[in-house]
Write a protein that holds these residues in place. Structure first.
Motif, short mmCIF file in Angstrom:
data_model
loop_
_atom_site.label_atom_id
_atom_site.label_comp_id
_atom_site.label_asym_id
_atom_site.label_seq_id
_atom_site.Cartn_x
_atom_site.Cartn_y
_atom_site.Cartn_z
N UNK A 16 50.92 29.55 41.56
CA UNK A 16 49.83 30.17 42.32
C UNK A 16 48.90 30.95 41.39
N UNK A 17 47.65 30.97 41.75
CA UNK A 17 46.66 31.71 40.97
C UNK A 17 46.44 33.11 41.53
N UNK A 18 46.21 34.03 40.65
CA UNK A 18 45.82 35.38 41.06
C UNK A 18 44.38 35.59 40.61
N UNK A 19 43.68 36.43 41.30
CA UNK A 19 42.30 36.73 40.92
C UNK A 19 42.29 38.13 40.32
N UNK A 20 41.86 38.23 39.09
CA UNK A 20 41.70 39.52 38.44
C UNK A 20 40.20 39.80 38.37
N UNK A 21 39.81 41.00 38.73
CA UNK A 21 38.41 41.37 38.65
C UNK A 21 38.29 42.40 37.54
N UNK A 22 37.50 42.09 36.55
CA UNK A 22 37.32 42.98 35.42
C UNK A 22 35.94 43.62 35.51
N UNK A 23 35.89 44.87 35.26
CA UNK A 23 34.62 45.59 35.19
C UNK A 23 34.24 45.64 33.72
N UNK A 24 33.17 44.99 33.38
CA UNK A 24 32.70 44.95 32.00
C UNK A 24 31.76 46.11 31.78
N UNK A 25 32.05 46.93 30.79
CA UNK A 25 31.19 48.08 30.48
C UNK A 25 31.15 48.25 28.98
N UNK A 26 29.97 48.30 28.44
CA UNK A 26 29.81 48.50 27.00
C UNK A 26 29.83 50.00 26.71
N UNK A 27 30.68 50.41 25.78
CA UNK A 27 30.72 51.80 25.37
C UNK A 27 31.90 52.59 25.92
N UNK A 28 32.68 52.05 26.81
CA UNK A 28 33.84 52.78 27.32
C UNK A 28 34.22 52.35 28.72
N UNK A 29 35.27 52.96 29.22
CA UNK A 29 35.76 52.63 30.55
C UNK A 29 34.93 53.31 31.63
N UNK A 30 34.93 52.72 32.80
CA UNK A 30 34.40 53.42 33.97
C UNK A 30 35.35 54.57 34.26
N UNK A 31 34.86 55.57 34.95
CA UNK A 31 35.69 56.72 35.28
C UNK A 31 36.34 56.53 36.65
N UNK A 32 37.28 57.38 36.94
CA UNK A 32 37.94 57.37 38.24
C UNK A 32 36.91 57.57 39.35
N UNK A 33 35.93 58.41 39.09
CA UNK A 33 34.88 58.70 40.07
C UNK A 33 34.08 57.44 40.42
N UNK A 34 33.93 56.52 39.45
CA UNK A 34 33.19 55.29 39.70
C UNK A 34 33.85 54.42 40.78
N UNK A 35 35.14 54.64 41.03
CA UNK A 35 35.88 53.84 42.00
C UNK A 35 36.26 54.64 43.25
N UNK A 36 35.72 55.86 43.38
CA UNK A 36 36.17 56.76 44.44
C UNK A 36 35.72 56.37 45.84
N UNK A 37 34.62 55.65 45.97
CA UNK A 37 34.12 55.26 47.29
C UNK A 37 34.27 53.74 47.45
N UNK A 38 35.12 53.35 48.39
CA UNK A 38 35.36 51.92 48.62
C UNK A 38 34.07 51.23 49.05
N UNK A 39 33.78 50.10 48.39
CA UNK A 39 32.56 49.37 48.67
C UNK A 39 31.40 49.76 47.75
N UNK A 40 31.59 50.86 47.00
CA UNK A 40 30.55 51.30 46.06
C UNK A 40 31.08 51.29 44.64
N UNK A 41 31.99 50.38 44.36
CA UNK A 41 32.51 50.23 43.02
C UNK A 41 31.40 49.74 42.09
N UNK A 42 31.56 49.90 40.78
CA UNK A 42 30.54 49.41 39.86
C UNK A 42 30.26 47.93 40.10
N UNK A 43 29.01 47.54 39.93
CA UNK A 43 28.59 46.16 40.23
C UNK A 43 28.75 45.21 39.04
N UNK A 44 29.05 45.74 37.88
CA UNK A 44 29.13 44.90 36.68
C UNK A 44 30.52 44.28 36.55
N UNK A 45 30.80 43.36 37.45
CA UNK A 45 32.13 42.76 37.44
C UNK A 45 32.07 41.29 37.06
#
Length: 85
Positions: free
Chosen positions: A1-30
């Motif tokens: 079976x296949x799994x789907x991994x969604x990676x957030x690509x960001x140049x310069x560092x990781x997204x912060x916890x705050x970037x994922x705090x509101x469901x549906x408003x996650x970073x768009x660079x996926x």
């Protein structure tokens, strides 16, 4: 079976916890990558490089993090590994 991994690509560092705090408003660079559950970081790196020109640069360094909900439903970011290409 296949799994789907969604990676957030960001140049310069990781997204912060705050970037994922509101469901549906996650970073768009996926990038969506389809792979097996037992894929290695090397295999996932190769897949990211296929779809992201920035990841193919000679001086690129990929850093992986796991984003998951804690027991209260708040998203947590755990940096896991740096991977030089």
């Amino acid at each position: 079976p296949l799994l789907i991994f969604v990676f957030r690509i960001r140049i310069g560092g990781h997204h912060t916890q705050k970037d994922f705090s509101v469901r549906g408003k996650e970073p768009k660079d996926e990038v969506q990558i389809y792979t097996w559950m037992d894929a290695t970081l090397r295999e996932m790196t190769d897949l990211v490089k296929e779809v992201s020109p920035a990841a193919r640069r000679r001086d690129a360094k990929l850093s992986f993090a796991v984003v998951y909900p804690d027991k209260n439903g708040r998203m947590q970011v755990k940096k896991t590994s740096h991977f030089s290409i």
